[in-house]
Design an enzyme around this catalytic site. Structure first.
Site, short mmCIF file in Angstrom:
data_model
loop_
_atom_site.label_atom_id
_atom_site.label_comp_id
_atom_site.label_asym_id
_atom_site.label_seq_id
_atom_site.Cartn_x
_atom_site.Cartn_y
_atom_site.Cartn_z
N GLY A 181 0.78 -1.22 0.00
CA GLY A 181 0.00 0.00 0.00
C GLY A 181 0.81 1.27 0.00
NE ARG A 208 6.37 -10.32 -13.39
CZ ARG A 208 7.48 -9.76 -13.89
NH1 ARG A 208 7.64 -8.44 -13.83
NH2 ARG A 208 8.42 -10.49 -14.43
CG ASP A 269 -6.53 -6.71 1.25
OD1 ASP A 269 -6.17 -7.90 1.16
OD2 ASP A 269 -5.93 -5.76 0.74
#
Lengths: 514, 514
Positions: A181, A208, A269
Site C-alpha cells: 500500500g 509483481r 482485503d
C-alpha cells in the site's frame, strides 16, 4: 456412458484472439453442432473434453461464422494455452457440472465452518482453474465475513501445499514481508543485500504489481532478470546467500496468486485471507524466521495500531502452528517511502541508498536499516542489540552494494527498457505552506495512469514530503510518461486531486495568522 | 478538465459479434491509440464517454486488427445495445473509477450495517449496469452473511422504487408467489383464472426460467403473448380481472432481475435476499394481499419447516412495513407437481385441469384449488371458510376455463412453436417396487438438457409419481427433444442418475422379504 460420450458431435478447436485475463473463456456459434447455444447459455459454464483431458470454461456466444463456425469452438487466451491442444483438434463440449467443492463454498456462505478436507478441495479446484471468476469471488467474500482459527490453518496449509516447495539445508532461513500500500516502499532491495552480505540466507521472492504501480519484482526487473525458477533460485542463493526474484515464476502458492488477482481489483482485503496468503508463500518458501512490516497510516491497508495488533496475533498464531518464528513490527505509513514511484524511479532510489550517495532518500535508508537489523539478530552469533550497527556497517562499507551487484550478476540481465519517460509534467503547489499529508492511494493511481509498471520508466518523482515547506508554483512532483494519452490522462487526474495536502506554515513566535 | 478530456484520442465504435450475457464487455486492440492496452488491463474496467453519455464496461484485449483496430473499440452485446450509439461514432475511453457505492459494499463485507442511503446508491448503480459481474457477486455474498432488519427494509424499498410502479383503483389487489424449485408447479395458471372469474383483480407477473426448465412466463407463452408492458397490462386486467405476463417486460424490479441472474447460476440463495426480491416486485406491482407458497421437500429451496417458519416471519415483517397483507403457507414439495416438465408439457397439464379432464393431474388441481381458496377469502363478501367451495365451483362450472380463454385472447397470440419434441426416449424402471422419491433438481436438469425452456416442446412427461408401483422395464418418464445432440446428452445424464428412487413393495400380511 462412454459410448454416448464418444458419439457426441465433436467440435474443432479454433483460436479466438481475445485475452480474457485469468478466466477460461470459450466461444460457441449460436448454430453450434454440439448443442444449441441457447441451451448451453442456461448453464453458462461448459466442459471441454479431449481424451482424458478436461477443462471448465465460461461461455460466450457468437453469430459470426468467421469468428467461430457451427462445427468449431473458439478458445480465447488463457483457455487455449491451458487446454494445450493444437488448433484443429476435436473436442466434445457439454454443459459443465460445477466443481463439487462449490457446495462447500455455499455452506460457508450459509455460515458454516469448513473442515480441512473441504478447504483442500476448494484450493485444488482453484489451482486447476476450475472456478469461474464469479465463483472465486463467492469463495473470497463468503470466507471474508468470518473464518475460524482451524479454517485459517487449513487454508494456509492447503495453499502452501498446492505449489512448489523449497527446501534449504541451512538451519536459519530469513525472510521479510511488507503489507503493501505504500508507494516506493522498496526496502527488500536494500535489506536483502545487507543480510546476504552478512551471510544469512535470504531467498526473497516478491510479487509483481496487480493494482499498484510497482511490485518489488517489477522494480528489481529494471536491474536483473526476475523470472527465475525454483532450481535456479537455489543456485543463486547458494552463490550469493540471497536473491530478489518473482514469486509467480517460482509458483509457491498458485491458489493465492489467483485469489489475490481477484481481491485486489475488487479492493477487498480481509485479515485472515491476508495472513493465509502471506504465510502460505513463506511456508512453501522454506523460511524459518520471518519479519513482517505493517505500515500504519491513513491510506494504508491497516489504518490503526489496534488493527495492526490483531493482525500480529494472527501471524504469530499461524507461524507457531507451522514452526516459523514470526516477528511483526509497525512502521510509519503516512507517506511514500523514497522519492520514486514506478520501477525505474524506485530502482534509482535503491541504488542511491546502496551506493551511499548523499542525495539518497534517508527514509528508505533508515527504514531498510531498521528492518535489516531485526533480521540480522536472528543470527545467534550476533549480540542482542548489535543488529543495527552491523547493518549500517555493511551498508556504509559498500559490502551491501557489492552483494547487490553479485546478486544482479547471478540473476542475469533483464531485457526491459531502462530509460525514463521523456514526456513529463510537473504538478505545482497552489499555495504557500507546509506539506501536511500525501495520499498514497492517489499517488499510486497517478503513477499507474502514467503507465507504471508496464512502462518501467513511467511514474512519479516526489520533490516534497510531509513537513517540507512549499511556495505557490513550486513543483510538488514530476509525472513521467511515454505517450501523450497517458500524460494527458495523468495530468487530468492530478488536476482533479493532486494527492497533496498543504497546511499553513507554523507561526513564528509573536506572529498571528492574517 | 473538460479540454483535456476532449483532446484525448477518440476511438470509433465497432460491433463485436459476441453475446456476453448480462455484463457490458468491450474489446480493445493491444496497439490501441487511446492508451496502451496493458495499462488499461491493470484497471480492467473502463469508462466509455460520448457527450454526456457514460458507460462502464469490462475490458478484453485483442491482437487481431480484423476484430478491433488500434483506433477502434469493439462493443459486444449487450454493451452495444445499452450504449445505444451507432457503429462508427467516436468515443473516449478511460480507465474506470469504480462506482462510489462499491465502498459501501466493502463496508458491508467488513461487517458493517449499511444505511438506507448507501443501499439506495448500490441499487441505483446495479440498475444502471455500473457493476461488473464480479462486483455484483461481491455485493450478493457480502450481504448474504448477515443483513439487519433495517437493511432488509431499505433494500426492499430501493429495489421496489428502481423500476415501474403499478397503481390500481381497486381496494383489494391479490397476488401469489411460490418459492421455486418444484418442476411443473404451474398453479398460477389455474389460480389466476379462478380468482379472476370470481371478480378479484389478480394482475400476475411471473419470471422466466433462469436455471430451471420453465418459469410461469415461459409456460404461459405457449398459450399467449407474455411480453406485455405496464399500460397494456392494466388494460388487460381492467377487461379480465387478471393476467399472466412476464415481469421482466413490465420492469418492476430491474435490480432484482440482475441479482437473481447472478445468484441462480451460483446456486446461492439467502432468506433476506429472497424476501427483498419477492417483496420488491409485489410492492412495485401494487398488490395489497399476497399469498406465498413455500414448498418443503428434500430438494426444494426450503428443506424443513423450521426454515419455512423463519422465512414466514421475514415476509410478514416486510409486508407489515410496506402495508401488504402477507399470508405464508407451506406445501408438499417432495416431488414435481403435475406430469409435465417443460413449457408445452406443463401448459397441457394446466389446460387439462381447467377443462376438468378426467386424466388431468389431481395434484396440480388440488394444490391450485387450495391456493385459490386462500386468495378468494381476501374478498370481504365471502364467508370465512367458503373459499375452497367457491374455487371448486368456478373450476367445475367451466367459469375458470372461460376466464382463461378471455385472458389468452386479451394478451393475444404468441408466435412460438407449439409442437412437442419428436425425438423421445423413455427412461425405464430397473427393478420392481414403489417410487419412493423423485429428485426435483435432477428432473429440472434433465428437462433443461433436453432443451427446455428455449425449446417450448422439449422436456419430460412423468408416468409415475411417489407411491406408484412400477415393474422393471416399465417407463418412469419420457424425455422429449428436437435434436439428437440434446437427446443423447439427456439420455447419458439420465443413465448417470434417473432421478427416481424405487423402494421395496410393501409386504402383504404374512409375507416376508426374500
Amino acid at each position: 456412458m462412454r459410448s454416448a460420450e464418444t458419439n457426441r458431435p465433436r467440435l474443432r478447436i479454433r483460436s479466438v484472439n481475445l485475452d480474457t485475463g485469468r478466466e477460461n473463456v470459450v466461444v460457441l456459434s449460436r448454430q453450434s453442432k454440439a448443442l444449441r447455444a441457447e441451451i448451453f447459455r442456461g448453464f453458462s459454464r461448459v466442459e471441454l473434453r479431449c481424451d482424458s483431458k478436461a477443462m471448465l470454461a465460461t461461455l460466450l456466444i457468437t453469430d459470426d461464422d468467421t469468428l467461430v463456425g457451427p462445427d468449431e469452438i473458439g478458445l480465447a487466451e488463457p483457455a487455449l494455452r491451458r487446454f494445450a491442444e493444437p488448433v484443429g483438434s476435436s473436442v466434445t463440449v457439454t454443459p459443465a457440472t460445477p466443481p463439487e467443492s462449490l457446495e462447500a463454498v455455499r455452506s460457508k456462505i450459509r455460515g458454516q465452518a469448513l473442515d480441512a478436507r473441504q478447504i483442500a478441495a476448494i484450493v485444488q479446484d482453484l489451482t486447476h482453474y476450475r472456478y469461474s471468476d464469479m465463483e472465486i469471488v463467492a469463495f473470497l467474500i463468503g470466507s471474508a465475513s468470518f473464518m475460524t482459527s482451524d479454517e485459517l490453518i487449513a487454508l494456509t496449509g492447503a495453499m502452501a501445499g498446492a505449489g512448489t516447495k523449497l527446501k534449504w539445508a541451512d538451519p536459519i532461513v530469513v525472510d521479510k514481508h511488507c503489507i503493501g500500500g505504500i508507494p516506493g516502499n522498496r526496502t527488500s532491495m536494500v535489506v536483502v543485500p545487507i543480510v546476504a552480505a552478512h551471510g544469512l540466507p535470504i531467498p526473497k521472492s516478491s510479487s509483481r504489481a496487480i493494482t499498484s504501480p510497482a511490485g518489488t519484482a517489477d522494480t528489481m526487473e529494471v536491474l536483473a532478470r526476475v523470472n527465475v525458477g525454483a532450481e535456479e533460485m537455489k543456485a543463486i542463493v547458494a552463490a550469493c546467500n540471497g536473491c530478489l526474484v518473482w514469486g509467480g515464476h517460482v509458483n509457491l502458492s498458485p491458489a493465492d496468486d489467483i485469489l489475490i488477482s481477484v481481491e485486489r481489483p475488487l479492493g477487498v482485503d480481509t485479515r485472515e485471507q491476508m495472513v493465509a496468503s502471506i504465510m502460505s508463500k513463506k511456508i512453501a518458501a522454506g523460511s524459518t524466521h520471518l519479519l513482517i512490516d505493517i505500515p500504519v497510516g491513513p491510506s494504508t491497508k491497516i489504518v490503526n495500531s489496534a488493527e495492526a495488533m490483531r493482525l500480529r496475533k494472527l501471524f504469530e498464531f499461524v507461524g507457531d502452528r507451522f514452526g516459523i518464528a514470526v516477528e511483526v513490527i509497525t512502521t510509519d505509513g503516512r507517506q511514500p517511502i523514497g522519492n520514486g514511484i514506478g520501477p525505474i524511479l524506485e530502482a534509482q532510489d535503491v541504488m542511491a541508498v546502496l551506493a551511499n550517495e548523499p542525495a539518497a532518500p534517508t527514509d528508505l535508508r533508515e527504514k531498510s536499516l531498521r528492518l535489516a537489523a531485526h533480521l540480522l539478530e536472528y543470527d545467534p552469533r550476533l549480540r542482542g542489540g548489535a543488529g543495527y550497527a552491523r547493518a549500517r556497517d555493511l551498508l556504509e562499507s559498500g559490502a551491501a552494494l557489492r552483494q547487490m551487484h553479485k546478486i544482479i550478476d547471478a540473476q542475469g540481465p533483464s531485457n526491459c527498457r531502462t530509460q525514463l519517460g521523456e514526456l513529463t509534467h510537473d504538478v505545482l503547489a497552489d499555495r504557500d505552506g507546509v506539506v501536511s499529508g500525501i495520499d498514497c492511494l492517489q499517488m499510486n493511481r497517478l503513477a499507474r495512469t502514467a503507465g507504471a509498471p508496464l512502462e518501467k520508466g513511467a511514474g512519479i518523482r516526489l520533490f516534497k514530503k510531509i513537513g517540507d515547506r512549499v511556495e505557490a508554483g513550486e513543483p510538488l512532483y514530476r509525472i513521467y510518461t511515454f505517450g501523450s494519452s497517458e500524460r494527458d490522462l495523468a495530468v487530468t487526474n492530478s488536476r482533479a486531486a493532486t494527492g497533496y495536502a498543504i497546511g499553513n506554515l507554523p507561526l513564528l513566535p509573536g506572529e498571528t495568522r492574517p
